[in-house]
Design an enzyme around this catalytic site. Structure first.
Site, PDB file in Angstrom:
ATOM      1  N   GLU A  41       0.868  -1.177   0.000  1.00  0.00           N
ATOM      2  CA  GLU A  41       0.000   0.000   0.000  1.00  0.00           C
ATOM      3  C   GLU A  41       0.907   1.229   0.000  1.00  0.00           C
ATOM      4  O   GLU A  41       1.616   1.477   0.967  1.00  0.00           O
ATOM      5  CB  GLU A  41      -0.894  -0.002   1.240  1.00  0.00           C
ATOM      6  N   THR A  64      -4.030   6.149   2.242  1.00  0.00           N
ATOM      7  CA  THR A  64      -4.274   7.529   2.650  1.00  0.00           C
ATOM      8  C   THR A  64      -4.924   8.293   1.497  1.00  0.00           C
ATOM      9  O   THR A  64      -4.534   9.386   1.134  1.00  0.00           O
ATOM     10  CB  THR A  64      -2.990   8.233   3.144  1.00  0.00           C
ATOM     11  N   LYS A 124     -11.189  -0.548   7.136  1.00  0.00           N
ATOM     12  CA  LYS A 124      -9.874  -0.331   7.729  1.00  0.00           C
ATOM     13  C   LYS A 124     -10.122   0.134   9.161  1.00  0.00           C
ATOM     14  O   LYS A 124     -10.584   1.250   9.391  1.00  0.00           O
ATOM     15  CB  LYS A 124      -9.105   0.738   6.955  1.00  0.00           C
TER      16      LYS A 124
END
Length: 191
Positions: A41, A64, A124
């Site tokens: 990621e 993000t 998440k």
């Protein structure tokens, strides 16, 4: 279940790469891959992060993700998944439009349910270390059909406990930095 999420369920560990530069991200990604970590990621927190995604594909997504503009740039550069620290309806919709795995950040039961109802493929749980393994267990009791991806403050030492509590996979970022013999430690995990 989204095909990428099904692969996460097999590999169980996603390296979260939060860097200051493209060079730093590539260096860290190389170490993670050498340790046998397939899924990466790349956080959209440094200039040219989407280019890093393109250079490292396959097995790479964006983290993000805070704007649809950032999500679109990541997708244009080959991101296989989008991870946000919060629930952003437009990013969920964009991921659905492209058939891309979307992992929306949530903390409270209301946030978890909202993200799920909007169509997030997984949640998440962030920052995971604040509630720990017991909090994940509690959420899994209420939401057994939801796939949880705990991230934030997880280390190689604590990852198995989160997986044992029902996480589909875990994200480990700074918990990988500075780890001696990373290859041996990742290979030694019972994921």
């Amino acid at each position: 279940m989204h095909p990428v999420l099904a692969q996460w369920q097999k590999k169980r560990l996603v390296a979260v790469i939060r860097a200051q530069s493209q060079q730093e991200a590539l260096c860290f990604a190389q170490k993670a891959r050498q340790a046998g970590i397939h899924w990466l990621e790349i956080t959209l927190t440094f200039p040219d992060a989407p280019r890093v995604i393109r250079q490292l594909a396959p097995g790479v997504g964006a983290g993000t993700v805070l704007t649809t503009l950032g999500a679109e740039a990541a997708l244009a550069h080959g991101a296989e998944f989008l991870v946000s620290p919060c629930t952003i309806p437009s990013i969920i919709a964009l991921g659905q439009k492209h058939g891309t795995l979307v992992v929306s950040g949530a903390w409270t039961p209301t946030e978890v349910l909202t993200a799920w109802q909007l169509g997030a493929d997984a949640i998440k749980l962030f920052p995971a270390h604040l509630g720990g393994v017991e909090y994940l267990r509690s959420l899994r009791q209420v939401f057994p059909e939801i796939s949880f991806f705990p991230c934030g403050g997880i280390t190689l030492a604590t990852a198995p406990a989160y997986l044992g509590a029902g996480a589909i996979a875990v994200g480990v970022g700074s918990g990988l930095l500075g780890v001696d013999n990373l290859v041996e430690q990742v290979n030694g995990l019972s994921l």
